[in-house]
Design a protein around this motif. Structure first.
Motif, short mmCIF file in Angstrom:
data_model
loop_
_atom_site.label_atom_id
_atom_site.label_comp_id
_atom_site.label_asym_id
_atom_site.label_seq_id
_atom_site.Cartn_x
_atom_site.Cartn_y
_atom_site.Cartn_z
N ILE A 255 0.85 -1.20 0.00
CA ILE A 255 0.00 0.00 0.00
C ILE A 255 0.88 1.24 0.00
O ILE A 255 0.55 2.26 -0.63
CB ILE A 255 -0.96 -0.01 1.21
CG1 ILE A 255 -1.92 -1.20 1.12
CG2 ILE A 255 -1.75 1.29 1.30
CD1 ILE A 255 -2.84 -1.34 2.32
N ASN A 256 2.02 1.16 0.71
CA ASN A 256 2.95 2.29 0.73
C ASN A 256 3.51 2.61 -0.64
O ASN A 256 3.78 3.77 -0.96
CB ASN A 256 4.10 1.99 1.69
CG ASN A 256 3.71 2.14 3.14
OD1 ASN A 256 3.73 3.23 3.68
ND2 ASN A 256 3.33 1.05 3.76
N THR A 257 3.72 1.57 -1.45
CA THR A 257 4.21 1.81 -2.80
C THR A 257 3.21 2.65 -3.58
O THR A 257 3.60 3.60 -4.28
CB THR A 257 4.45 0.47 -3.51
OG1 THR A 257 5.33 -0.34 -2.73
CG2 THR A 257 5.06 0.68 -4.88
N GLY A 258 1.93 2.31 -3.46
CA GLY A 258 0.91 3.12 -4.11
C GLY A 258 0.85 4.53 -3.54
O GLY A 258 0.65 5.50 -4.28
N MET A 259 1.03 4.65 -2.23
CA MET A 259 1.05 5.98 -1.62
C MET A 259 2.21 6.82 -2.16
O MET A 259 2.05 8.02 -2.41
CB MET A 259 1.16 5.85 -0.11
CG MET A 259 -0.09 5.32 0.56
SD MET A 259 0.14 5.15 2.35
CE MET A 259 -1.57 4.95 2.88
N LEU B 40 11.80 -5.70 8.25
CA LEU B 40 12.77 -4.62 8.08
C LEU B 40 12.30 -3.56 7.08
O LEU B 40 12.66 -2.38 7.20
CB LEU B 40 14.11 -5.18 7.62
CG LEU B 40 14.91 -5.97 8.67
CD1 LEU B 40 16.17 -6.55 8.05
CD2 LEU B 40 15.27 -5.06 9.84
N THR B 41 11.48 -3.94 6.11
CA THR B 41 11.05 -2.99 5.09
C THR B 41 10.20 -1.85 5.65
O THR B 41 10.17 -0.76 5.08
CB THR B 41 10.23 -3.69 3.99
OG1 THR B 41 9.05 -4.24 4.56
CG2 THR B 41 11.03 -4.78 3.33
N GLU B 42 9.50 -2.11 6.75
CA GLU B 42 8.57 -1.11 7.27
C GLU B 42 9.29 0.05 7.97
O GLU B 42 8.72 1.13 8.12
CB GLU B 42 7.59 -1.76 8.25
CG GLU B 42 6.92 -3.03 7.76
CD GLU B 42 6.18 -2.87 6.45
OE1 GLU B 42 5.82 -1.72 6.10
OE2 GLU B 42 5.96 -3.88 5.76
N PRO C 55 2.78 1.61 7.43
CA PRO C 55 3.90 0.72 7.75
C PRO C 55 3.95 0.31 9.22
O PRO C 55 4.41 -0.79 9.54
CB PRO C 55 5.14 1.54 7.36
CG PRO C 55 4.68 2.95 7.33
CD PRO C 55 3.25 2.91 6.91
N SER C 56 3.46 1.16 10.10
CA SER C 56 3.43 0.81 11.52
C SER C 56 2.50 -0.38 11.75
O SER C 56 2.83 -1.32 12.49
CB SER C 56 3.00 2.01 12.35
OG SER C 56 3.85 3.12 12.15
#
Length: 522
Positions: free
Chosen positions: A49-53, A112-114, A205-206
């Protein structure tokens, strides 16, 4: 009459005998709990979802930053860096996580990615008025790094914990996550300031970090490290107690032993990378990503408000952007469903042709609008560019935005799946950076209409490549796909197994083993 009674009695006895023997011949279901596999896939793909953000952020934030009343002023060149910097650091994250998930496991890599994602969003949200542009740059670099890190492990983990009949649909959750992230940024960004938008984005991410702690490690990775008891426990968690996990575990172990799937040194890793089983699918997917990126998907995504304004459409640009996000999400979900029914090739070919025609239509209308403007004529049919952009979004999301990402988790050998998956994601995001950063330059050199006509030609021309070289992996196991690319089998077409038949009147999940003539059942 006595003979008839005797015959009936004998028949009844045979039926009783068959009923008594049936439990011995019916094996436990091979298909595990779909719900468990869905939940694991959702958690693994939350980070996407972060990638889309990251994609959608610049589309709604740049118009705020270029306004005269903005406390941080940016020009066109600085705006293009804000849009593209996240894609500049993404390849680094792809390479890093490709090595990490083979070295420490898929689950730990996902955890680790978050970290850089949360830090990046908070850095943008806290950017001061003085020198705030550099805070935005740094935040975009960190968000891009995290986006690159999350892509490969999310897809590889999903591919390894799901079974073939679900893998296509569930692996596409990553694409749904990206589309959802784009829509969230478009919708929320039209209502709040860019600082508030960045702060809210840090919550994703959290949450993903906390939920990933609840998931097991990939069974396939555990088997590759010789940790078979842990692999069995992980399979039970993702399949359920009623599933025949021992058979699946035995198949993994046999495949690992047959193909020498062990932890490799750097020299052995390089040898594996240049083998046909890794190099062939790598080149196919890199070409796939190059074609679909230069069909124009991310210039429209990153500069959505600007594109609608320049297209000649009369609709409000922010409303059109939000509606485009809705169309993207809807057709991504539809594409996930279609992927299971139709396969990879049909969706890709439909996407390639549809995207090409839509871009050619948009470019042609923009060329006509440029002529009308020069002649002082009134523009007409302003719905055409909106329809072309929406049609492009629909065609793109049902194929281009789903299929290659799903195939990352399918087509690579298990020995180097994480590393090559990371390299493929790296190449994909390098194309993203190139196409997003070059978009303003292409508009200056080729004009608005010429740029979109170029994207349409690339997409149409790519159809020939997909038709000739893209394999169909629908319904094939990871082992079957690896055997195909390594040359051990000539085709990926399904073969009937004569040793196994479905019992009449029973579901597809229960089987009766039929022994060959002259042999006993195992």
């Amino acid at each position: 009459m006595d003979a008839i009674k005797t015959a009936r009695s004998g028949s009844r006895a045979e039926n009783l005998g068959s009923a008594h023997l049936l439990p011995e011949t019916v094996v436990r279901p091979r298909r595990g709990s779909a719900l468990r596999q869905v939940l694991m896939s959702i958690i693994a793909n939350l980070g996407t979802i972060n990638t889309g953000m990251a994609f959608g952020f610049s589309a709604v934030v740049i118009p705020q930053l270029v306004r005269a009343d903005s406390d941080i002023q940016v020009d066109e060149d600085q705006a293009s860096w804000i849009a593209s910097l996240s894609s500049a650091s993404t390849p680094v994250g792809c390479i890093l996580t490709g090595w990490l998930m083979d070295a420490i496991g898929r689950r730990r890599a996902l955890l680790l990615t978050e970290v850089p994602l949360a830090l990046g969003w908070m850095l943008i949200a806290l950017a001061p008025a003085n020198h705030g542009l550099y805070f935005i740059y740094a935040g975009r670099l960190l968000v891009g790094l995290g986006s690159g890190m999350v892509g490969a492990p999310a897809r590889v983990y999903t591919g390894e914990v799901t079974q073939p009949h679900l893998r296509g649909t569930l692996s596409a959750f990553a694409s749904v996550g990206v589309s959802l992230g784009v829509l969230l940024e478009y919708a929320v960004g039209s209502c709040v300031t860019w600082r508030v938008l960045a702060g809210l984005s840090a919550a994703v991410p959290s949450l993903a970090l906390l939920l990933t702690l609840l998931t097991p490690e990939s069974p396939a990775w555990l088997v590759s490290r010789g940790r078979h008891q842990e692999a069995r426990a992980a399979l039970l968690r993702v399949r359920g107690e009623v599933c025949d996990v021992q058979q699946e575990l035995d198949a993994m172990r046999d495949f690992a032993e047959r193909n020498n799937v062990v932890k490799l040194g750097w020299r052995d890793t390089f040898r594996e990378l240049v083998k046909p089983s890794a190099m062939k699918p790598f080149l196919i997917l890199v070409a796939y990503f190059g074609i679909y990126q230069f069909s124009g998907v991310n210039p429209i995504t990153f500069y959505a408000v600007k594109v609608f304004k320049e297209s000649g459409a009369s609709i409000d640009q922010y409303l059109a952007t939000i509606l485009m996000g809705v169309v993207r999400l809807m057709f991504t979900v539809a594409g996930c469903v279609a992927l299971r029914r139709c396969g990879r090739r049909p969706l890709t070919l439909t996407s390639s042709i549809g995207c090409g025609l839509s871009m050619l239509g948009l470019g042609s209308y923009m060329m006509a609008w440029e002529f009308w403007t020069a002649e002082g004529a009134t523009r007409t049919a302003t719905w055409i560019p909106v329809a072309c952009i929406f049609a492009y979004t629909a065609f793109c999301t049902t194929g281009f935005l789903i299929v290659p990402w799903v195939m990352i988790g399918e087509v690579y050998p298990s020995n180097v799946r994480g590393l090559v998956g990371g390299l493929t994601t790296c190449a994909a995001h390098m194309f993203v950076f190139l196409v997003v950063k070059s978009f303003p330059l292409m508009q200056k050199l080729m004009g608005h209409s010429g740029t979109f006509l170029f994207y349409g030609v690339v997409s149409i021309a790519g159809t020939a490549f997909f038709w000739a070289l893209l394999p169909e992996t629908k319904g094939r196991s990871l082992q079957e796909i690896e055997d195909y690319f390594s040359g051990r089998t000539e085709t990926l077409k399904p073969k009937k197994n004569k040793m196994e038949e479905v019992a009449p009147g029973r579901g597809a999940h229960q089987h009766i083993l039929i022994a060959p003539k002259g042999q006993a059942l195992p």
